[in-house]
Design an enzyme around this catalytic site. Structure first.
Site, PDB file in Angstrom:
ATOM      1  N   CYS A   1     -57.055 -20.764 -31.323  1.00  0.00           N
ATOM      2  CA  CYS A   1     -55.860 -21.103 -32.100  1.00  0.00           C
ATOM      3  C   CYS A   1     -55.296 -22.452 -31.654  1.00  0.00           C
ATOM      4  O   CYS A   1     -54.864 -23.250 -32.465  1.00  0.00           O
ATOM      5  CB  CYS A   1     -54.785 -20.038 -31.939  1.00  0.00           C
ATOM      6  SG  CYS A   1     -55.312 -18.389 -32.415  1.00  0.00           S
TER       7      CYS A   1
ATOM      8  N   GLU B   1     -40.049 -19.996  -3.967  1.00  0.00           N
ATOM      9  CA  GLU B   1     -39.935 -19.333  -5.269  1.00  0.00           C
ATOM     10  C   GLU B   1     -40.474 -17.917  -5.129  1.00  0.00           C
ATOM     11  O   GLU B   1     -41.580 -17.731  -4.656  1.00  0.00           O
ATOM     12  CB  GLU B   1     -40.730 -20.128  -6.323  1.00  0.00           C
ATOM     13  CG  GLU B   1     -40.921 -19.418  -7.648  1.00  0.00           C
ATOM     14  CD  GLU B   1     -39.616 -18.967  -8.297  1.00  0.00           C
ATOM     15  OE1 GLU B   1     -38.709 -19.809  -8.439  1.00  0.00           O
ATOM     16  OE2 GLU B   1     -39.496 -17.770  -8.649  1.00  0.00           O
TER      17      GLU B   1
ATOM     18  N   HIS C   1     -29.598 -31.040 -24.751  1.00  0.00           N
ATOM     19  CA  HIS C   1     -28.350 -31.152 -25.500  1.00  0.00           C
ATOM     20  C   HIS C   1     -27.640 -32.460 -25.176  1.00  0.00           C
ATOM     21  O   HIS C   1     -27.916 -33.098 -24.162  1.00  0.00           O
ATOM     22  CB  HIS C   1     -27.420 -29.982 -25.151  1.00  0.00           C
ATOM     23  CG  HIS C   1     -28.003 -28.648 -25.464  1.00  0.00           C
ATOM     24  ND1 HIS C   1     -28.129 -28.173 -26.744  1.00  0.00           N
ATOM     25  CD2 HIS C   1     -28.507 -27.669 -24.654  1.00  0.00           C
ATOM     26  CE1 HIS C   1     -28.676 -26.960 -26.717  1.00  0.00           C
ATOM     27  NE2 HIS C   1     -28.917 -26.642 -25.460  1.00  0.00           N
TER      28      HIS C   1
ATOM     29  N   CYS D   1     -52.897 -15.811 -32.610  1.00  0.00           N
ATOM     30  CA  CYS D   1     -53.530 -14.536 -32.221  1.00  0.00           C
ATOM     31  C   CYS D   1     -52.941 -14.014 -30.916  1.00  0.00           C
ATOM     32  O   CYS D   1     -53.239 -12.906 -30.510  1.00  0.00           O
ATOM     33  CB  CYS D   1     -55.051 -14.661 -32.149  1.00  0.00           C
ATOM     34  SG  CYS D   1     -55.713 -15.081 -30.532  1.00  0.00           S
TER      35      CYS D   1
ATOM     36  N   ILE E   1     -25.860 -22.421 -13.337  1.00  0.00           N
ATOM     37  CA  ILE E   1     -26.572 -23.376 -14.191  1.00  0.00           C
ATOM     38  C   ILE E   1     -27.186 -22.624 -15.373  1.00  0.00           C
ATOM     39  O   ILE E   1     -28.309 -22.140 -15.314  1.00  0.00           O
ATOM     40  CB  ILE E   1     -27.666 -24.141 -13.415  1.00  0.00           C
ATOM     41  CG1 ILE E   1     -27.108 -24.696 -12.106  1.00  0.00           C
ATOM     42  CG2 ILE E   1     -28.233 -25.258 -14.299  1.00  0.00           C
ATOM     43  CD1 ILE E   1     -26.011 -25.739 -12.246  1.00  0.00           C
TER      44      ILE E   1
ATOM     45  N   ALA F   1     -35.656 -25.259 -25.092  1.00  0.00           N
ATOM     46  CA  ALA F   1     -36.361 -26.528 -24.883  1.00  0.00           C
ATOM     47  C   ALA F   1     -35.572 -27.719 -25.407  1.00  0.00           C
ATOM     48  O   ALA F   1     -36.133 -28.752 -25.738  1.00  0.00           O
ATOM     49  CB  ALA F   1     -37.742 -26.481 -25.546  1.00  0.00           C
TER      50      ALA F   1
END
Lengths: 438, 511
Positions: free
Chosen positions: B424, B28, B46, B459, B357, B43
Site C-alpha cells: 500500500c 524512556e 499551531h 490494508c 505540555i 501533527a
C-alpha cells in the site's frame, strides 16, 4: 531502463491471472508475461488448504493448492514468462506499466493488451470502526489463515471471530483443529455471511456457536487483546444498550468483507462500478479503457473460484483477440445491463457484442425462497433459472446464448431480475443444471 | 544530565543540550521514543491563534511557530506550512445570541466583526499574516467546506510535520552528537540529598546526575513527586482522531479547516479540533476531548466516533465516511490550570519541570527548548557551542518518494530496495532493515511502522505484518514468536502451529 513490449501482460498470478494468461496464450498470443508480487504462483489458493474447490470446472472437490497446481502445471508447460516478487508500481491508460523487483530493478513494460487480475483485500477493523484499543491480536481472517497454513505460526489461542463470511467460518474450524479455543462467531446480520455448507461443516460439526445479530463493540487490552465486548444489534444494525457481554480472548479475527484491489485500475483511468467496487466490464471482460481487461475478484468478489477461472478465460481470450485483430476491431457503444428486482449488481455490466454466449453473475439483495432469476429485454423474458432459495452470499449465474442476445440487441435494453416463482414464467433457456452450490 | 521522557519535548531538549555538551541521557519507559502524545496528535504546528491571551502556552506557541523552519533544519524531516482557515458560519454564534439580533446585525457580526476580531486577537499575540476571507474566498480555497460558510480568516503560519518522525530525528541527532537514549527504562525514583538532585533510579539501575529535566508527559506529576518537586497534577484527557485513505482524501482539504465558535461554545478544553491534512496527504478529523481516569487510556469510544462524524458532517457535508483507514487516540497532559509548567524547582536544586505540555506542545517545542536552556545555562551547562556539533541528521530515503532513476541506482547497490514489502505504501525491505539498525533502533512492528510507514496504508498491515515480523526476527536474531507489536506483552504471534496440540489442551487453557 528496460522497455519491453509483450503481446499481453497479466497483473496478478492467482486463479484469475493464471487462467487469463493461459487463455491468452492458448488463443494464439506468443509473448505473454505474468507479473506476481508474491513469492509464488497461486494467489490466495496455496493457503486455502481446505477442500471444496473446482466442483463446477473439474467436477471434483480439490483443495486450494491442488486447484492452483492444475493451472501452475499448465503454465509451466508453456513459454509464458513469469515474474515473481515483482511489484507493479504504476499503470497508465496507454497500458504502460512501471514495475520493480530486486533482480531487474525498475522496468517499463508496454504490452499490447493488459489483464487486471489483482484480486481483493480484506476489510480491516477501522473500516467498520470497532471502538476500543489497538493492541496486538486483532487480525483479518485471511492473514490469520496465511500465518497458520503457510508460515506455521499461531496468531491466537483463545479466539473470537467477527463476521461469518466464508474465510471467517473456515478459520473457526482451522483454529479449532489447531487446539485453539474458538469462543464463537459473531455476525451483525440476521443471516450467515458465508456459504451454507461452510456454516454446517465449519461451525455445526465442531459445536462452535454462531451468534447472529451480534457485533463486537469494544476491543480491550493495551498491549495484546485481553477481551472484547459483544452486543446484540437491533434491526438498524446498531448495538442495543444493555446487551453487552465481556468475552475474554487473546485474539479477534475479522471476516468482515473483501474489497477488490483497484488502485492500479484507477491509475489507468478505468471506470469502477460503485456497486461491485470493481471495473465496469463488457461481455469480453474489457474495461472502459480499450485493451485493458479484468477478471476474478478484482471485478467483484466471487464466492467460487470456478467462476473466477471462467471470467479469467473470457478475459484472456478477449485480450488475445484484441491483439490479433491489430486494432481493426470496432468498439460499439455499450448497452447497460440493468439490475432489476432483488438484484444488487450484475457482471458484466455492459454488452457490446451479441454473438457468443455470456454468463451473467449477480448477487441478490436479500434472501428469498422459490424464485426464478430471469433476463428480460423489452418486456420479453429471454432466459431464466429456478432456485429453491437465493441468498446474498451465494452468487447466481444466468447464461444467455446468441439467440437471446440477438433479441437484446433488437430491444436495445436488458435487465436481470429475481421474481417469486409464481409470477416468473419464462422459457427456461440458459438454465443451468447440476452446479447449484450450497 | 538526565532527561526523563522521550517525547518531542524531551528529545528536543536533549538535542539542544548536545549543541553544548555530549553529556546527556534520555530515559524512556516505552520501547521507543515518541510513544505517548508525540505519536498520537494531529501533527499540526499551531500558530497560537487558538490559545488564551496571556498564557505561557500562547507565548511559547507563537514563538515556537516562528522558530520552526530553523528548528527542523538539517533533521531530514518534512515541514510544510499549509495554513489554517477558520470558517465562520451561522453556527459560530449561540442561537440565543443570534435571535436577539436583526438579520443585518447578524450578517455584520458574522461577515465582518467576528473575522476582524479574530485577526485583531491574533495580531495582539504577535501572530503575523492573518487576513479576513470572504465567503467566496473560503469556498474557492476549500470547495468541500459547508456552503453555509459566511466568512473566514486565513492564518498562513499553521504547519504540518510528522510528530513521531520529528521526535525520532531529534533523538537521533542527539545520539549523533553523543547523547545516549535508553528505551524500556522506567524511572522509579529521583535521589535527592541536601536539596540537590543526586541521581535517577530506574528499573535498570541508578544514574548519578546533578541535573534532571522532567519531560515525562502525562506522568510528569508523578516524576516531580519522586523528587519532591511537585505541586501540580496532570489530569489525563484523551483525544480521538479519524484518519482517511490518502488516495481518496488527498487535497480534500488543502489547509487545516476549523469551525469558529464564540468563546463559551467550546466543549471542554480543546481548541475544538478541525479537519486537517497530514503531511503525507491523509485527511484527519478530530480530535475529541474526553477526561479519563487512566493515563494509558488510548481507546476510542463509539460516542467519540459518532461525535466526530456528526461534527464534521456539518463542516464538510460530503466527507468520505467510507474511506476511514485508521482511528487513534492520544492522551493529553494538562494541569488543572491548563497551562504549561516550565520551571526550575526552587525546592530541589537541579530539577527542572517541563510539564503540562499538551497541545500546542508540538508547535511550542522550539520555544520550550529556549526557555529550558536558559535554566540549564544558569545551572552550569556551557554557554559556548561545541565546535564539533553536527547539526545534520541525514534524511532517510523512502522508496515511495524517489524517482525511478534513484530507485534503480539504489537497487543496483542493494537489491533489497527492489523488494517491496508493503504494497500500500510501497516500502522496500531495505527501508525496514535500515529502521531496525538505525541510531534509535526499531525493535517492534510499530517502531518500524513509524519510521517507514509499513502497514500504514489501506490494508493496515494485512499483507505485510508477517513479512515485517520475519525481517525483525532475522535482523534481531530472535524467533519470530518473540516479535512484538509495541514492546513487552504485545507478542504478534501466540506460538507456532501444533504448539497447543503438542503440549496438550490443559496448558493452552491455562495460558
Amino acid at each position: 531502463m528496460k522497455a519491453r513490449k509483450p503481446d499481453c501482460v497479466v497483473i496478478g498470478a492467482g486463479p484469475a491471472g493464471l487462467g487469463a494468461a493461459l487463455a491468452a496464450h492458448e488463443a494464439g498470443l506468443k509473448d505473454v508475461l505474468l507479473i506476481e508480487r508474491d513469492v509464488e504462483l497461486g494467489g490466495i489458493l496455496p493457503q486455502c488448504i481446505h477442500d471444496g474447490f473446482g466442483s463446477i470446472i473439474f467436477k471434483e472437490t480439490l483443495t486450494g493448492p491442488q486447484y492452483a497446481q492444475r493451472f501452475i502445471d499448465r503454465v509451466e508447460k508453456t513459454d509464458i514468462e513469469v515474474k515473481l516478487n515483482t511489484m507493479v508500481l504504476d499503470l497508465k491508460p496507454d497500458r504502460t506499466i512501471t514495475a520493480v523487483n530486486a533482480r531487474e530493478g525498475i522496468m517499463e513494460i508496454r504490452p499490447r493488451s493488459l489483464v487486471l487480475a489483482m484480486g481483493c483485500r480484506e476489510r480491516t477493523r477501522h473500516q467498520i470502526l470497532i471502538p476500543g484499543y489497538r493492541p496486538a491480536g486483532v487480525i483479518c481472517a485471511g492473514a490469520a489463515q496465511r500465518d497458520i497454513n503457510i508460515e506455521g505460526l499461531l496468531p491466537g489461542r483463545r479466539v473470537v471471530i467477527l463476521g461469518s463470511g466464508d474465510i471467517g467460518l473456515i478459520m473457526a474450524r482451522r483454529f479449532t483443529l489447531e487446539g485453539a479455543e474458538v469462543e464463537g462467531v459473531y455476525e451483525i446480520m440476521d443471516h450467515p455471511g458465508g456459504l451454507t455448507r461452510n456454516v454446517v461443516q465449519c461451525l455445526h460439526d465442531y459445536d462452535i456457536p454462531l451468534h447472529l445479530s451480534h457485533t463486537v463493540t469494544f476491543i480491550h487490552g493495551r498491549k495484546r487483546v485481553e477481551a472484547v465486548t459483544v452486543s446484540r444489534v437491533g434491526d438498524d444494525l446498531k448495538p442495543l444498550p444493555g446487551t453487552e457481554r465481556l468475552v475474554p480472548c487473546d485474539t479477534l479475527v475479522l471476516s468482515v468483507g473483501l474489497i477488490p484491489e483497484n488502485e492500479l485500475s484507477k491509475k489507468a483511468g478505468v471506470v469502477l462500478d460503485p456497486a461491485t467496487g470493481g471495473p465496469l466490464v463488457d461481455e469480453r471482460m474489457e474495461t472502459t479503457v480499450e485493451g485493458i481487461f479484468a477478471c476474478g475478484n478484482v471485478m467483484n468478489v466471487f464466492d467460487l473460484v470456478d467462476y473466477v477461472t471462467h471470467t479469467a478465460e473470457v478475459a484472456g481470450r478477449a485480450a488475445a483477440e484484441y491483439v490479433l485483430a491489430k486494432g481493426r476491431r470496432r468498439r460499439e457503444a455499450p448497452l447497460r445491463v440493468e439490475p432489476g428486482r432483488n438484484v444488487k449488481f450484475v457482471v458484466p455490466q455492459l454488452l457490446r457484442g451479441f454473438e457468443r454466449e455470456v454468463s451473467f453473475y449477480f448477487r441478490v439483495q436479500h434472501p428469498e425462497k422459490a424464485v426464478r432469476s430471469r433476463l428480460v429485454a423489452g418486456g420479453e423474458v429471454l432466459a431464466g433459472r429456478r432456485a429453491k432459495m437465493v441468498r446474498p452470499p451465494e452468487m447466481v449465474r444466468v447464461k444467455a446464448g446468441p439467440e437471446e442476445l440477438k433479441s437484446v440487441r433488437e430491444m436495445g435494453e436488458v435487465r436481470i431480475e429475481v421474481l417469486p416463482e409464481a409470477g416468473a414464467g419464462g422459457n427456461g433457456a440458459g438454465e443451468e443444471t447440476g452446479d447449484d452450490v450450497a | 544530565m538526565v532527561i526523563v521522557g522521550g517525547g518531542i519535548t524531551g528529545c528536543a531538549i536533549a538535542r539542544e543540550i548536545t549543541r553544548y555538551t555530549p553529556d546527556v541521557v534520555v530515559l524512556e519507559k516505552e520501547s521507543d521514543v515518541a510513544c505517548g502524545a508525540s505519536k498520537a496528535n494531529n501533527a499540526e504546528v499551531h500558530s497560537g491563534i487558538g490559545e488564551d491571551a496571556g498564557t505561557l502556552k500562547q507565548k511559547l506557541n507563537v514563538r515556537g511557530n516562528y522558530l520552526y523552519d530553523e528548528f527542523v533544519r538539517g533533521l531530514g524531516v518534512d515541514f510544510k506550512r499549509q495554513g489554517l482557515i477558520i470558517v465562520v458560519t451561522p453556527r459560530s454564534v449561540p442561537e440565543e445570541a443570534a435571535r436577539q439580533l436583526s438579520d443585518e446585525e447578524l450578517r455584520e457580526l458574522l461577515e465582518r466583526k467576528i473575522p476582524e476580531g479574530i485577526v485583531a486577537y491574533g495580531e495582539k499575540a504577535g501572530i503575523k499574516g492573518l487576513r479576513v476571507l470572504s465567503r467566496s474566498e473560503v469556498l474557492q480555497r476549500e470547495p468541500n467546506v459547508t456552503p453555509e460558510a459566511v466568512a473566514g480568516v486565513f492564518d498562513p503560519n499553521y504547519g504540518l510535520v510528522c510528530p513521531y518522525k520529528l521526535t525520532i530525528a531529534l533523538a537521533e541527532s542527539a545520539v549523533i552528537n553523543g547523547a545516549r537514549v535508553f528505551t524500556n527504562t522506567e524511572v522509579t525514583g529521583i535521589r535527592v540529598e541536601d536539596g540537590r538532585v543526586r541521581g535517577v533510579v530506574t528499573g535498570r539501575g541508578e544514574i548519578s546526575t546533578g541535573l534532571v529535566v522532567n519531560a515525562a508527559g502525562v506522568f510528569a506529576d508523578e516524576v516531580a513527586e519522586m523528587a519532591g518537586a511537585g505541586g501540580f497534577r496532570i489530569h489525563p484527557r484523551k483525544g480521538a482522531t479519524l484518519l482517511f485513505d490518502r488516495e481518496v482524501t488527498s487535497e480534500y482539504v488543502r489547509s487545516s479547516v476549523a469551525l469558529f465558535r464564540m468563546p463559551g461554545m467550546k466543549k471542554e478544553h480543546s481548541k475544538g479540533g478541525g479537519a486537517m491534512p497530514t503531511i503525507e496527504g491523509n485527511l484527519q478529523l478530530g480530535p475529541t476531548a474526553v477526561e479519563v481516569e487512566d493515563k494509558y487510556d488510548t481507546s476510542i469510544s463509539a460516542e467519540e466516533i459518532e461525535e466526530i462524524f456528526e461534527r464534521f458532517h456539518y463542516l464538510l457535508p460530503e466527507f468520505p465516511r467510507e474511506a476511514v483507514i485508521s482511528a487513534f487516540s492520544g492522551v493529553r497532559a494538562p494541569t488543572l490550570e491548563e497551562d504549561f509548567v516550565i520551571e526550575a524547582s526552587d525546592r530541589v536544586h537541579g530539577f527542572i519541570n517541563v510539564a503540562g505540555i499538551q497541545s500546542p506542545g508540538l508547535a511550542s517545542a522550539p520555544a520550550i527548548v529556549e526557555m529550558v536552556m536558559g535554566f540549564l545555562h544558569e545551572m552550569g551547562i556551557p554557554r559556548n557551542p561545541r565546535p564539533d556539533f553536527d547539526p545534520v541528521r541525514p534524511a532517510v530515503p523512502r522508496f515511495a518518494e524517489l524517482s525511478d532513476d534513484e530507485r534503480d541506482r539504489l537497487i543496483r547497490e542493494d537489491p533489497r530496495w527492489g523488494h517491496i514489502v508493503c504494497r500500500c505504501e510501497y516500502v522496500s525491505e531495505a527501508e525496514v532493515v535500515r529502521a531496525i539498525h538505525s541510531l534509535i533502533p526499531a525493535r517492534d512492528l510499530d517502531a518500524v511502522k513509524r519510521r517507514t510507514r509499513v502497514g500504514m496504508g489501506r490494508c493496515q498491515g494485512g499483507f505485510c505484518t508477517h513479512r515485517v515480523a520475519a525481517i525483525l526476527a532475522r535482523e534481531l536474531g530472535i524467533p519470530v514468536t518473540e516479535v512484538t507489536k509495541s514492546g513487552e506483552g504485545s507478542a504478534v504471534f501466540m506460538g507456532e502451529t501444533k504448539d497447543i496440540l503438542a503440549r496438550g489442551r490443559g496448558e493452552a487453557d491455562r495460558s
